[in-house]
Write a protein that holds these residues in place. Structure first.
Motif, short mmCIF file in Angstrom:
data_model
loop_
_atom_site.label_atom_id
_atom_site.label_comp_id
_atom_site.label_asym_id
_atom_site.label_seq_id
_atom_site.Cartn_x
_atom_site.Cartn_y
_atom_site.Cartn_z
N ARG A 45 0.84 -1.20 0.00
CA ARG A 45 0.00 0.00 0.00
C ARG A 45 0.88 1.26 0.00
N THR A 46 1.78 1.34 -0.96
CA THR A 46 2.74 2.45 -1.02
C THR A 46 2.05 3.80 -1.17
N GLU A 47 0.81 3.81 -1.67
CA GLU A 47 0.10 5.08 -1.82
C GLU A 47 -0.26 5.69 -0.46
N LEU A 48 -0.18 4.89 0.60
CA LEU A 48 -0.50 5.39 1.94
C LEU A 48 0.73 5.87 2.70
N SER A 49 1.91 5.75 2.10
CA SER A 49 3.14 6.12 2.78
C SER A 49 3.26 7.64 2.85
N ASP A 50 3.48 8.17 4.08
CA ASP A 50 3.58 9.61 4.25
C ASP A 50 4.31 9.93 5.54
N ASP A 51 5.65 10.03 5.48
CA ASP A 51 6.44 10.34 6.66
C ASP A 51 6.12 11.72 7.21
N ASP A 52 5.88 12.69 6.32
CA ASP A 52 5.60 14.06 6.77
C ASP A 52 4.34 14.12 7.63
N GLN A 53 3.31 13.38 7.23
CA GLN A 53 2.07 13.40 8.00
C GLN A 53 2.28 12.79 9.38
N LEU A 54 3.12 11.75 9.46
CA LEU A 54 3.40 11.14 10.75
C LEU A 54 4.11 12.14 11.67
N VAL A 55 5.14 12.78 11.15
CA VAL A 55 5.95 13.68 11.96
C VAL A 55 5.19 14.96 12.31
N ASN A 56 4.39 15.46 11.40
CA ASN A 56 3.69 16.73 11.61
C ASN A 56 2.43 16.61 12.45
N GLY A 57 2.03 15.38 12.76
CA GLY A 57 0.95 15.18 13.71
C GLY A 57 -0.44 15.40 13.18
N ARG A 58 -0.64 15.22 11.88
CA ARG A 58 -1.99 15.39 11.36
C ARG A 58 -2.89 14.20 11.69
N ALA A 59 -2.27 13.09 12.11
CA ALA A 59 -3.06 11.92 12.51
C ALA A 59 -3.69 12.16 13.88
N ALA A 60 -4.91 11.71 14.04
CA ALA A 60 -5.60 11.82 15.33
C ALA A 60 -5.17 10.71 16.27
N LEU A 61 -4.66 9.61 15.71
CA LEU A 61 -4.31 8.43 16.50
C LEU A 61 -3.26 7.63 15.73
N ALA A 62 -2.31 7.06 16.47
CA ALA A 62 -1.37 6.10 15.89
C ALA A 62 -1.61 4.75 16.55
N VAL A 63 -1.75 3.71 15.75
CA VAL A 63 -1.95 2.35 16.26
C VAL A 63 -0.67 1.56 16.01
N SER A 64 -0.07 1.07 17.08
CA SER A 64 1.18 0.33 17.01
C SER A 64 0.90 -1.14 17.25
N ILE A 65 1.22 -1.98 16.26
CA ILE A 65 0.90 -3.41 16.34
C ILE A 65 2.20 -4.19 16.34
N GLY A 66 2.52 -4.79 17.49
CA GLY A 66 3.77 -5.53 17.62
C GLY A 66 4.08 -5.75 19.08
N GLY A 67 5.25 -5.29 19.50
CA GLY A 67 5.64 -5.37 20.90
C GLY A 67 6.10 -4.00 21.38
N ASP A 68 6.81 -4.00 22.50
CA ASP A 68 7.27 -2.73 23.04
C ASP A 68 8.26 -2.03 22.11
N GLY A 69 9.05 -2.81 21.36
CA GLY A 69 9.97 -2.21 20.40
C GLY A 69 9.24 -1.41 19.33
N THR A 70 8.14 -1.95 18.84
CA THR A 70 7.33 -1.24 17.85
C THR A 70 6.73 0.01 18.47
N MET A 71 6.34 -0.07 19.73
CA MET A 71 5.81 1.10 20.43
C MET A 71 6.86 2.19 20.54
N LEU A 72 8.10 1.83 20.88
CA LEU A 72 9.15 2.83 21.00
C LEU A 72 9.41 3.51 19.66
N ARG A 73 9.36 2.74 18.58
CA ARG A 73 9.52 3.33 17.25
C ARG A 73 8.36 4.27 16.94
#
Length: 305
Positions: A45-73
């Motif tokens: 789903r490369t059309e959904l890739s957007d580093d700027d949106q992640l860093v700039n905080g336009r997302a209302a929520l981030a869902v981290s699926i994995g373990g604590d290492g994924t959470m830290l990232r």
């Protein structure tokens, strides 16, 4: 409708399957999805890739699926923008990944509706000051890149983490010597395999294995814990959150600095790592105030009497 960032452990099939299921549900319900480049490539789903949106905080929520290492990232990507992170556990029992895959959709729906709590967690920052050029933060005539070459570090001079900052030996079988200061006053010189400065959240990570105390995650403090110290004083210290902690390398042995398990830089004689609380906090989605105690009880096999 909301913008939702989805981050997943790309080497765990269960995490990728859960991420795909969540993305499909979000899109069916009118939400926009943003992915880091790694997840976007693996999920096709490369059309959904957007580093700027992640860093700039336009997302209302981030869902981290994995373990604590994924959470830290995840926090490394979005904490500065104030985006709350919801952790879904698909590995071993973690302290940060509170929710389970079978309840993924209902949990995310509740978070988007504002029905779940947010736990504010202090973070830690580290800034390197090079010997001979404290103001510029680097040694005259030698770049950070050159000094860090071969150890996987980069040119930045400041890092931020949720769990801890670690200064540790580079060469097996040898200790390092660190002059430790608090608010500019020298406290002691440590001979040890390393030294950990952890947040309360990070007290259950590396610091715990080195003999540090378990600290309630919403407490505000910095904990200094030596790793295999070669000295009589081997206690962990709990300091006020606003303390500026200096870790200066003395002697001839080079040390390595890491933040939340990520290699940061190499430290040579006279280089100092200045560790402070970060200027912003992490925001963790949680089901309730007692969730940490439940996880702690489960982790250590504590039973009711």
């Amino acid at each position: 409708m909301s913008d939702v960032a989805v981050l997943a452990h790309v080497e765990r099939a269960e995490a990728l399957a859960a991420a795909k299921h969540l993305i499909e549900w979000l899109e069916r319900n009118g939400h926009s999805v943003v992915l880091p480049p790694g997840e976007a490539a693996v999920l096709g789903r490369t059309e959904l890739s957007d580093d700027d949106q992640l860093v700039n905080g336009r997302a209302a929520l981030a869902v981290s699926i994995g373990g604590d290492g994924t959470m830290l990232r995840s926090f490394d990507m979005v904490a500065a923008a104030g985006v709350p992170v919801l952790g879904v556990n698909v590995g071993h029992l973690g302290y940060l990944t509170e929710f389970e895959p079978p309840h993924l959709i209902e949990t995310v729906a509740a978070a988007l509706a504002g029905d779940l709590g947010i736990s504010e967690r202090m973070m830690v920052s580290a800034n390197v000051q090079r010997a001979g050029d404290r103001d510029a933060g680097r040694r005259a005539g030698e770049s950070d890149a050159a000094r860090g070459a071969g150890d996987g570090t980069d040119e930045v001079s400041m890092w931020t983490g949720l769990n801890e900052v670690v200064v540790e030996r580079r060469d097996p079988g040898h200790t390092i010597r660190l002059e430790v200061s608090f608010d500019g006053d020298v406290f002691a010189t440590y001979a040890a395999d390393g030294l950990i400065v952890s947040t309360p959240t990070g007290s259950t990570a590396y610091s715990l294995s080195a003999g540090g105390a378990v600290v309630a995650p919403t407490h505000e403090a910095l904990q200094v814990t030596p790793v295999a110290p070669h000295m009589l004083f081997d206690r962990s210290l709990l300091l006020p959150a606003e303390t500026e902690i200096g870790l200066r390398v003395i002697g001839e042995r080079t040390a390595l600095a890491a933040v939340d398990g990520r290699s940061a830089t190499r430290l040579h004689t006279g280089d100092e790592l200045i560790v402070t609380r970060a200027p912003y906090q992490a925001r963790l989605v949680t089901a309730g105030a007692d969730s940490f105690h439940r996880v702690l009880k489960h982790k250590f096999g504590l039973k009711d009497r």
